[in-house]
Scaffold this motif. Sequence first.
Motif: not given
Length: 883
Positions: A644-648, A664-669, A685-688, A693-700
Amino acid sequence: MMRRPTLLASALALGACTMPEDVQRDARVDSAIDARGEAGDGAIDDRAAMDVPSTDSTMTDDVPGAMDTGVSVDVAGTDSGVSMDTGVATDTGVGTDTGVSTDTGVSTDTGVSTDTGVGSCPGGRASCGALCVDLQSDSLNCGRCGMGCSTGEVCAAGRCTPALRGLVISELRPAATSYIELFNGANTAIDLNGYRVQWSTEGGGTGSVTLPAFSLAPGAFVSLRSGSAMMMGPDWISLGSPLSWSAEIAVRLLSPGGLGIDFVRTGPSMAPAPAGTTWVGMNTPNPTAATDQVLVRAVFSPDTDTAADWSLQSRPSPGSFCVVPGRCGASCFSFDTDRDNCGSCGFRCSGTQVCRSGVCVAGSGRPWISEYRLFGRPGVEVHNPSSVPISLMGYRLQVAPASGTTLSYFLPAFTLAPGAFVMLYAGTGTNDATSIYTGMTTGFDANAAISLFDNASTGIDYVRVGTSTMAPPAGLSWFGASVAPPPTPFDQSIVRDISTFDTDSNADWTLTTPSTPGYLCAAGLTLCGGRCVDRAVDRAHCGGCGTACGVHQTCIAGACRSVGALVLSELAASNQSFELFNGTNAAINLGGFLLDWVADGGSSTFTIPMGTMIASGGFVRFRPGAGTSTATDIFMGAGVSVAWNNFVAVSIRNAMNVAIDFVKTGAAPTPAPTGTTWTGANATNPDRMRGESLVRDVWAADTNAAADWSISATATPFSYCASPTASTVLCATSCVDTQGSATNCGACGNRCNSAACFNGRCTNVVLYRGQTSPIPGCSTTSYNATAPTPMGGTYPYNTGDSAACRAWKLAATVCNTAPTLYIDSNNWQCASAGGFTDSVFGAFCAVSNQYSCSTCPGLCNAGSCAGGQNTLRNCSGSESRVP
């Protein structure tokens, strides 16, 4: 060869440089009234027109004194609620409306017709839900339960009426960071562009600033801060000019056309009011910078252009009229201590009770010592826990150090009201309602015995601090060890728990940050278990003392919250890992769950091994490739690659093959699988290459959208906070270092009223000489680390600061003048530096032409910088060339 001296630059050899920076119901008012000088004709309306009193034609007059027989009949409309009157024995004269020309809504009873127990509330107060309130003055229940006043209004005689109707000066603070505050009492927003603020102080100090474009909402405040550059935030504007005074100040507020809008002056100032406004009678008292007093206007009362509009408060209240939480009508109260408004407006304690922590309890009969502080201006606080006023004239305070001269001070004529506090300060100053100055500085010591005697020289209270072994006065006792003293130079004090009775031991006392002269806890904080906490964000006391959040929860706005489900919580680009978070109350067996992904480099499915458990509030990370798995870090096998580089697009399915979360990130279809959804644009999409990292707000709550996610500069495995430590904790939805956060110092919500936070304690150090860094993201409000300089002493910074930020912070700490750019924002210089001794950071030698650079964070004109030779200057003034 470039001559690039690096006095400040070399001091930055290992890190980055950062410097702490520090109505709607007003339709009853004629809309033609201008807001104190904003009318198109240029005239200044100093007194907004009042509503013409008239008889309310929609309300039938009740006969005062007539008895209700149990059933009430509305004669002015349709009763759509409950008709039974279940508690008001006597109707005492609501017949005539004496202040509002038109009653806009009483004709129809909309469900509040049942009287639910006025008789059970003291002083004729009404029962609104669980509270006893004064319907004549409560701005949330004005005239009847649930009738809330709008922004810019006050409840007077049971009616919502406008307060001030324009832009006014609302607060003056002389201590650093000094400010002049403005309040918008108009019905609409005011653009401050072109308004001018002028001031004059003792010794001819003057200043004048034309304000920039800034929309000030109705009922909002903005503080105009002392500062060297014109900058602004959501509720503040830097004056771009220094502001300080000791004995007097006069402040003018002028309209864009130059007419006076408002004026105030303190102490002996003789400055005239500008054309367009006036000043009548005596000046206001001048706030004392040494004790961080402020001068505050009663913004919910009409402007009289006199000192009566103003009062001294014992601590700043930017953005608020009340220093302590609680406003009833046009007055501020502490709901924790006010006997007439205990816990809420109008809840009055009986004659034998006092208000402690918002509850009426039996009172003690004599004053006692309630606080001892050594920070800034040392002092001893005395509190009246009785239900009657006490004259302190002839009472004596004794502070006896373990060694040295004892302070023995007889109090002057001073009446301490029930539940009130007074601080007896060291040194000289002007006495006022909350402060008395002893004139002496002896005695105040970390090892001292403090005694309070009445006017018959009888000992009435005693506390022993530090290593003191002095015996208590005759008739008093002390049991066990002394109270640990408040450390210096931190803004802490030892505070008595006034909610309990005196046990003559250190169990009565606790160390509090910040110190709280005049109140048990600082504004917005509540005493819970001997600690002042913010119940809006404190996980151990969320919404109420002792209400603890679960391991999977955080405290947001006084409520424990979590996503409440098993969710994907992080996608780490650097190691291609996927993380799950359990936001439920119980552990979950993940055996047989399926982890799916589709990336720009390929797709795959991983079946989670049987027996894999994730605890409540726990995290489990899944990584491609081979490795040794643990309970929280599972390797998916040598043949598994994410690519995974540009989308996932990633989903998690339960053992029944039902999808329960998706991102899903970036241009993931890839569309969301059955069982879950995705709304709107994809997440970033996070830059490798950058290790993001892509992080969720797990408190909401999960919204199945990109808004649930954000980019983190680093991976945060098994934690919502990056690089978690004992001091890095979750406060609401932000991860903060409580060792260095000025708004969460030592604990969530523990706000410093002093300059900064260091090692979890508020300190009076003025960071970076009060300057604001021009480098984006370079915070100057706190620090959590220090580094030495070759000149002697240290400079403060925050771990994680950029190199350029640290270079600027070093320069701002050491230079006597504001640092200026040398080449670019990575390099700083100043014409003069050092020559002072700082109580925290130590001594610096005086050297001219100092420099700092980001390639050597922490070094100052000494050592080598990457990139070649540099001309350096050492503390003796000689120059040397180094590689």
